[in-house]
Design an enzyme around this catalytic site. Sequence first.
Site, PDB file in Angstrom:
ATOM      1  N   HIS A   1       0.814  -1.223   0.000  1.00 26.76           N
ATOM      2  CA  HIS A   1       0.000   0.000   0.000  1.00 26.76           C
ATOM      3  C   HIS A   1       0.848   1.274   0.000  1.00 26.76           C
ATOM      4  CE1 HIS A   1       0.559  -0.360   4.472  1.00 26.76           C
ATOM      5  NE2 HIS A   1       0.715   0.941   4.334  1.00 26.76           N
TER       6      HIS A   1
ATOM      7  N   ASP B   1      -0.794  -7.472   0.803  1.00 27.84           N
ATOM      8  CA  ASP B   1      -0.205  -6.166   1.124  1.00 27.84           C
ATOM      9  C   ASP B   1       1.310  -6.279   1.271  1.00 27.84           C
ATOM     10  OD1 ASP B   1      -0.061  -3.480   1.551  1.00 27.84           O
ATOM     11  OD2 ASP B   1      -0.682  -3.542   3.650  1.00 27.84           O
TER      12      ASP B   1
ATOM     13  N   SER C   1       5.087   1.676   8.383  1.00 30.24           N
ATOM     14  CA  SER C   1       4.629   0.551   7.576  1.00 30.24           C
ATOM     15  C   SER C   1       5.780   0.021   6.724  1.00 30.24           C
ATOM     16  CB  SER C   1       3.477   0.984   6.672  1.00 30.24           C
ATOM     17  OG  SER C   1       2.355   1.328   7.438  1.00 30.24           O
TER      18      SER C   1
END
Length: 484
Positions: A225, A255, A333
Site C-alpha cells: 500500500h 499487502d 509501515s
Amino acid sequence: MARPLQRPAGLGPFVLLWLLLPAPSGRGVQAGRAWPVPRCPAACEPTRCPPLPRCSVGTAPVLDRCGCCRVCAAAEGEACGGPLGRPCAPGLQCLAPRAPRLLGGRPLGTCGCPAAGATVCGSDGRTYRSLCALRAENRAARLRGALPAVPVQKGDCGDPGTGSAGWLRNKFNFIASVVEKVAPSVVHLQLFRRDRSPLGSEDVPVSSASGFIVSEDGLIVTNAHVLTNQQRIQVELQSGVQYEATVKDVDHKLDLALIKIEPNADLPVLLLGKSSDLRAGEFVVALGSPFSLQNTVTAGIVSTTQRGGKELGLKDSDMDYIQTDAIINHGNSGGPLVNLDGDVIGINTLKVTAGISFAIPSDRIRQFLAEFHERQLKGKALSQKKYLGLRMLPLTMNLLQEMKRQDPEFPDVASGVFVHEVIQGTAAESSGLKDHDVIVSINGLPVTTTTDVIEAVKANDSLSLLVRRKSQTLILTVTPEIIN
C-alpha cells in the site's frame, strides 16, 4: 558460752551477696566501667546543638546518631563508633578489628572502604577497586594539594566502557542488543511524484515508508500500500547512502511488495523467523522510519498470533495477523517486527488505535518470496494489476464505537468499509476520497469487507462509490490505476 555473731541491721542479704562475689582488681574495674551514653532527645531542637567544629579536609558534616545535630564525619583511617556512635563519611564503613577495642562498653572501629565494589577508572588513567577508594584517594590528594581524579567510567581503564557483564544495565538491556543487530538492515523509503507544469517538471516527495533487506544484492520487502504507480522510489540505508529502486513484485491481497536496488557492496540482511512458533506474551520490537525519522524503535508484547482476517471482517481472507501493542505510526509501515533473537516474525502493517497494531506474519512473507523466485526461475513476467491507493478496514461494531468516541460527527452507518488512509498521488486521492470516509457501496452493490472492494476493483475499469463523510452523502467516481 560464746555469743553468736550479729550482722548490722539494714544490710540484709546484700552483705552475703557481696561476700559471694569475687573481688575484682583495680585494672579490671577500669576496663569494664560503663560510660553513660547520652540519650537522644524526644524532639530535635537544632538551636540546642553544640557548635560545629572545623572538619578535616575532605570530609563533610553529617547528622549524628540521633539524626538531629551536625557532627564531623570520620575520614578514612579515623576512629568510628564508640559511646557517641561517631559516623563515617559517606561511602565509608565502620570496620571493626578482629579484637575490637572498647570505649564506654561500645566497640571502636576504623572508617574504611567496603571490600566489595565495582572497579572504576579515574581521569588519571588509574583503575580503582571501587568508587569509595577513588574518593579516599582524592581526600589524600587534597591534603597534599594535588589535583583529585574524576571517575570517567565504570570498569577497568582498559575496558571500552561497557562495564561488567553482570551489571543490571547489560543484563536486562536485551532490546538494545536486538536493535544493534537489526537496525543496519532497515531502510527508509521516500516516494516522489512527477509534477508537470508549463515551466517544466519536478519530483515532489509525497510519502515515506520503511522496508528491510532480505538479500545481499538488494532485494527489499515493504508493504504494497505504500507504493503507487508512476512514482520514483528512493531507498536510504542506515549509513546514509541512497539508491533508486525498482518494483519487482506486488501482492495487494497480502499487502506485500518487493523492490530492488543495485548496491555497490553486499548488504546486511534480516532472516525470517517462523511466525508459527510465536507465542502470545512474547516481547517484540518494531523498527522503521515514521515521519521520516530513521531508526525509530518501539517495543511491546504479542497480544495474539492468530487474529483472523474473518475476525476483522475480511470474510474471504485466510490471513492470520499478529496483534501487538508495539506502536506503529505513519511511515512505520513496511518495517520489520522482530523477536528477541533479531529474526523477522512480521512486517508492520496497520495501527487501528493506541495499543492495537497488526503485522503480516513472516510465514506469509516467506511464501511471497518463494513464489517470486519460482516465477523468476520459470521466466514468467510480472502480471499487470489494478491499484486504488487505499488502506481500509471493515467497519465492525467495535471500530464503529471507537470512531464515534473519537469523533462525534462520524457518520451514522451500520456497515461499510472504513478508509483508514488515502495514499497520496493515487487514483483514490484524485477521486476526492479522504481519510475516515466510509464506502457504503460500489456500482450500486453494498460493500461490507475489504475483499468486496478488492473484487470490485478487479472486475471494473471505473467505480462509482457511495461514500458517507460526517453528515454528507457523496458519489465519487474513480478509475483504478494499472501497475506492473
